[in-house]
Scaffold this active site. Sequence first.
Site, PDB file in Angstrom:
ATOM      1  N   ASP A   1     -41.447 -41.703 -46.148  1.00 42.29           N
ATOM      2  CA  ASP A   1     -41.406 -40.671 -45.119  1.00 42.29           C
ATOM      3  C   ASP A   1     -42.677 -39.820 -45.126  1.00 42.29           C
ATOM      4  OD1 ASP A   1     -38.646 -41.252 -44.350  1.00 42.29           O
ATOM      5  OD2 ASP A   1     -38.104 -40.402 -46.288  1.00 42.29           O
TER       6      ASP A   1
ATOM      7  N   ASP B   1     -45.192 -43.595 -50.724  1.00 44.41           N
ATOM      8  CA  ASP B   1     -43.965 -42.946 -50.281  1.00 44.41           C
ATOM      9  C   ASP B   1     -43.700 -43.394 -48.842  1.00 44.41           C
ATOM     10  OD1 ASP B   1     -41.795 -41.085 -50.292  1.00 44.41           O
ATOM     11  OD2 ASP B   1     -43.031 -39.715 -49.136  1.00 44.41           O
TER      12      ASP B   1
END
Length: 243
Positions: free
Chosen positions: A13, A11
Amino acid sequence: MQNKIIAAIFDLDGVLTRTAAQHAKAWKQLFDAYNEQRKEEGEQPFEDFSIEIDYPKYIDGIPRYDGIRNFLQSRNIKLPEGYESDEPNELTIRGLGNRKNEFFLKVIEEEGVEVFEKNIDQIKKWKAEGVKTAVISSSKNCKKILEVTGIEELFETRIDGVVSKERNIKGKPSPDIFLAAAKELGVDPEESMIVEDAIAGVEAGSAGGFGLVVGIVNGASKEELLKNGADLAVQDLTDVKLN
């Protein structure tokens, strides 16, 4: 016995970049502004948006418009869906979502974007050892963030908010975005690791049958990550041993 891990899907963020906190700040600005607008127009104000409680529960890791719906539903507020072309001042789901994006872009313009150096260094080591890599994100700003931070070349494929819209890929906690990344890499989920910091993300990894689901302790606690599907929860990727 754990399958041999030959691919890793990260991922953006909160795992690669320190933008999760900047997203949270932009969400806070959005809902505080909307609350003030409600007061000015004589409508009942709602309980203020909490970064500590509401962000991880309703928004973190989830596509923008879904996050708007989730939070408003938690406050028993209904707004029309609207259109993606809605102006940021329009009181629709899409209008509020577009306003949030403006707040976020302003925050990163003012503050810049930092990466998690330990995580980036570890990914470089794994990549040198032949591990395939992909980046995923619910954000439509993913490509821009990768370019700004100079880490775009670390990943063989990217499935983000733009790609998800084009292909009609469901957002987290559905595992579809991770499954699409694994397919692009040409690997099975069982031989892939996913790395997430959001509760919705580890739920997605668990639902997708991935070989290893790693939670980065950031917005969510170690206990929350483990409870919702992470196989292990760590501070950074130097604590993860593959194979």
